[in-house]
Design a protein around this motif. Structure first.
Motif, PDB file in Angstrom:
ATOM      1  N   ILE A  80       0.851  -1.195   0.000  1.00  0.00           N
ATOM      2  CA  ILE A  80       0.000   0.000   0.000  1.00  0.00           C
ATOM      3  C   ILE A  80       0.885   1.242   0.000  1.00  0.00           C
ATOM      4  N   GLN A  81       0.429   2.254  -0.700  1.00  0.00           N
ATOM      5  CA  GLN A  81       1.166   3.512  -0.757  1.00  0.00           C
ATOM      6  C   GLN A  81       0.417   4.562   0.050  1.00  0.00           C
ATOM      7  N   SER A  82       1.134   5.560   0.484  1.00  0.00           N
ATOM      8  CA  SER A  82       0.522   6.568   1.350  1.00  0.00           C
ATOM      9  C   SER A  82      -0.555   7.375   0.638  1.00  0.00           C
ATOM     10  N   ASN A  83      -0.495   7.497  -0.665  1.00  0.00           N
ATOM     11  CA  ASN A  83      -1.523   8.282  -1.364  1.00  0.00           C
ATOM     12  C   ASN A  83      -2.827   7.493  -1.554  1.00  0.00           C
ATOM     13  N   GLN A  84      -2.842   6.210  -1.174  1.00  0.00           N
ATOM     14  CA  GLN A  84      -4.054   5.421  -1.256  1.00  0.00           C
ATOM     15  C   GLN A  84      -4.924   5.560  -0.008  1.00  0.00           C
ATOM     16  N   ILE A  85      -4.412   6.154   1.029  1.00  0.00           N
ATOM     17  CA  ILE A  85      -5.150   6.320   2.278  1.00  0.00           C
ATOM     18  C   ILE A  85      -5.877   7.655   2.233  1.00  0.00           C
ATOM     19  N   ILE A  86      -7.173   7.620   2.487  1.00  0.00           N
ATOM     20  CA  ILE A  86      -7.958   8.858   2.444  1.00  0.00           C
ATOM     21  C   ILE A  86      -8.400   9.237   3.845  1.00  0.00           C
ATOM     22  N   GLN A  87      -8.771  10.480   4.018  1.00  0.00           N
ATOM     23  CA  GLN A  87      -9.236  10.981   5.302  1.00  0.00           C
ATOM     24  C   GLN A  87     -10.725  10.669   5.467  1.00  0.00           C
ATOM     25  N   LEU A  88     -11.201  10.799   6.677  1.00  0.00           N
ATOM     26  CA  LEU A  88     -12.588  10.473   6.983  1.00  0.00           C
ATOM     27  C   LEU A  88     -13.561  11.381   6.234  1.00  0.00           C
ATOM     28  N   ASP A  89     -13.259  12.651   6.101  1.00  0.00           N
ATOM     29  CA  ASP A  89     -14.161  13.555   5.388  1.00  0.00           C
ATOM     30  C   ASP A  89     -14.221  13.231   3.894  1.00  0.00           C
ATOM     31  N   LYS A 101     -23.577   7.261  -8.601  1.00  0.00           N
ATOM     32  CA  LYS A 101     -23.035   6.993  -9.929  1.00  0.00           C
ATOM     33  C   LYS A 101     -22.314   5.655  -9.962  1.00  0.00           C
ATOM     34  N   GLY A 102     -22.921   4.655  -9.359  1.00  0.00           N
ATOM     35  CA  GLY A 102     -22.274   3.345  -9.321  1.00  0.00           C
ATOM     36  C   GLY A 102     -22.099   2.745 -10.687  1.00  0.00           C
ATOM     37  N   SER A 103     -23.026   3.010 -11.595  1.00  0.00           N
ATOM     38  CA  SER A 103     -22.891   2.538 -12.970  1.00  0.00           C
ATOM     39  C   SER A 103     -23.687   3.467 -13.874  1.00  0.00           C
ATOM     40  N   ASP A 104     -23.267   3.547 -15.095  1.00  0.00           N
ATOM     41  CA  ASP A 104     -23.998   4.396 -16.032  1.00  0.00           C
ATOM     42  C   ASP A 104     -25.161   3.608 -16.630  1.00  0.00           C
ATOM     43  N   LEU A 105     -25.817   4.142 -17.620  1.00  0.00           N
ATOM     44  CA  LEU A 105     -26.998   3.506 -18.192  1.00  0.00           C
ATOM     45  C   LEU A 105     -26.686   2.176 -18.857  1.00  0.00           C
ATOM     46  N   ASP A 106     -25.499   2.021 -19.376  1.00  0.00           N
ATOM     47  CA  ASP A 106     -25.122   0.772 -20.030  1.00  0.00           C
ATOM     48  C   ASP A 106     -24.674  -0.299 -19.043  1.00  0.00           C
ATOM     49  N   GLY A 107     -24.634   0.043 -17.759  1.00  0.00           N
ATOM     50  CA  GLY A 107     -24.207  -0.909 -16.747  1.00  0.00           C
ATOM     51  C   GLY A 107     -22.719  -0.941 -16.516  1.00  0.00           C
ATOM     52  N   HIS A 108     -21.973   0.010 -17.111  1.00  0.00           N
ATOM     53  CA  HIS A 108     -20.529   0.053 -16.914  1.00  0.00           C
ATOM     54  C   HIS A 108     -20.212   0.759 -15.602  1.00  0.00           C
ATOM     55  N   SER A 109     -19.233   0.263 -14.905  1.00  0.00           N
ATOM     56  CA  SER A 109     -18.837   0.846 -13.626  1.00  0.00           C
ATOM     57  C   SER A 109     -18.126   2.176 -13.839  1.00  0.00           C
ATOM     58  N   THR A 110     -18.352   3.089 -12.938  1.00  0.00           N
ATOM     59  CA  THR A 110     -17.678   4.388 -13.023  1.00  0.00           C
ATOM     60  C   THR A 110     -16.443   4.365 -12.143  1.00  0.00           C
ATOM     61  N   THR A 111     -15.537   3.491 -12.470  1.00  0.00           N
ATOM     62  CA  THR A 111     -14.331   3.326 -11.656  1.00  0.00           C
ATOM     63  C   THR A 111     -13.374   4.490 -11.793  1.00  0.00           C
ATOM     64  N   ASP A 112     -13.465   5.246 -12.862  1.00  0.00           N
ATOM     65  CA  ASP A 112     -12.561   6.377 -13.023  1.00  0.00           C
ATOM     66  C   ASP A 112     -12.784   7.405 -11.924  1.00  0.00           C
ATOM     67  N   GLU A 113     -14.038   7.673 -11.605  1.00  0.00           N
ATOM     68  CA  GLU A 113     -14.327   8.639 -10.552  1.00  0.00           C
ATOM     69  C   GLU A 113     -13.895   8.117  -9.196  1.00  0.00           C
ATOM     70  N   ILE A 114     -14.103   6.839  -8.954  1.00  0.00           N
ATOM     71  CA  ILE A 114     -13.685   6.242  -7.684  1.00  0.00           C
ATOM     72  C   ILE A 114     -12.162   6.226  -7.597  1.00  0.00           C
ATOM     73  N   ASN A 115     -11.507   5.829  -8.679  1.00  0.00           N
ATOM     74  CA  ASN A 115     -10.039   5.790  -8.667  1.00  0.00           C
ATOM     75  C   ASN A 115      -9.456   7.163  -8.461  1.00  0.00           C
ATOM     76  N   SER A 116     -10.109   8.211  -8.985  1.00  0.00           N
ATOM     77  CA  SER A 116      -9.583   9.557  -8.793  1.00  0.00           C
ATOM     78  C   SER A 116      -9.618   9.957  -7.315  1.00  0.00           C
ATOM     79  N   LEU A 117     -10.599   9.459  -6.577  1.00  0.00           N
ATOM     80  CA  LEU A 117     -10.645   9.756  -5.145  1.00  0.00           C
ATOM     81  C   LEU A 117      -9.633   8.923  -4.375  1.00  0.00           C
ATOM     82  N   VAL A 118      -9.542   7.641  -4.709  1.00  0.00           N
ATOM     83  CA  VAL A 118      -8.669   6.746  -3.948  1.00  0.00           C
ATOM     84  C   VAL A 118      -7.202   7.005  -4.250  1.00  0.00           C
ATOM     85  N   TYR A 119      -6.860   7.274  -5.499  1.00  0.00           N
ATOM     86  CA  TYR A 119      -5.465   7.406  -5.897  1.00  0.00           C
ATOM     87  C   TYR A 119      -5.060   8.864  -6.112  1.00  0.00           C
ATOM     88  N   LYS A 120      -5.483   9.758  -5.241  1.00  0.00           N
ATOM     89  CA  LYS A 120      -5.102  11.182  -5.330  1.00  0.00           C
ATOM     90  C   LYS A 120      -3.617  11.346  -5.209  1.00  0.00           C
TER      91      LYS A 120
END
Length: 120
Positions: A80-89, A101-120
């Motif tokens: 694990i890297q330190s930039n993968q740890i997020i704060q409580l807020d 936004k768990g998935s769009d209309l086609d059923g594809h996951s929106t992992t890009d938005e989640i990854n942008s938060l996790v891997y800041k």
């Protein structure tokens, strides 16, 4: 008159005797139930102790490290890297994106938005 009194007294003694026997029988049944429940409780406590010991063995960091090394090629684990740890807020915004936004209309996951938060 004396006979009526005697009959009433014998009847009341008989009723009290039957009532007392009923109470005695109920108390013996309750005592047996209590003994049975205490035995079951002791067995359950023993099982809990064994499961806690098993959990302690299974989650031993040394054991987990050996397993991770053994199956490194299949698991492809990375440190694990330190930039993968997020704060409580930041966690609240993470869950709102997943919920809304768990998935769009086609059923594809929106992992890009989640990854942008996790891997800041």
């Amino acid at each position: 008159m004396i006979r009526v009194t005697h009959i009433l007294m014998m009847g009341s003694v008989l009723i009290v005797t039957i009532w007392t026997y009923g109470i005695k029988h109920e108390s013996k049944q309750s005592a047996k139930t209590l003994v049975r429940l205490r035995g079951e409780l002791a067995k359950q406590n023993t099982k809990i102790s064994l499961l806690e010991a098993d959990w302690a063995i299974m989650t031993n960091p040394d054991r987990l490290e050996k397993i991770a090394k053994k199956f490194q090629s299949q698991l492809q684990l990375q440190a694990i890297q330190s930039n993968q740890i997020i704060q409580l807020d930041e966690l609240a915004s993470f869950f709102s994106i997943v919920k809304n936004k768990g998935s769009d209309l086609d059923g594809h996951s929106t992992t890009d938005e989640i990854n942008s938060l996790v891997y800041k």
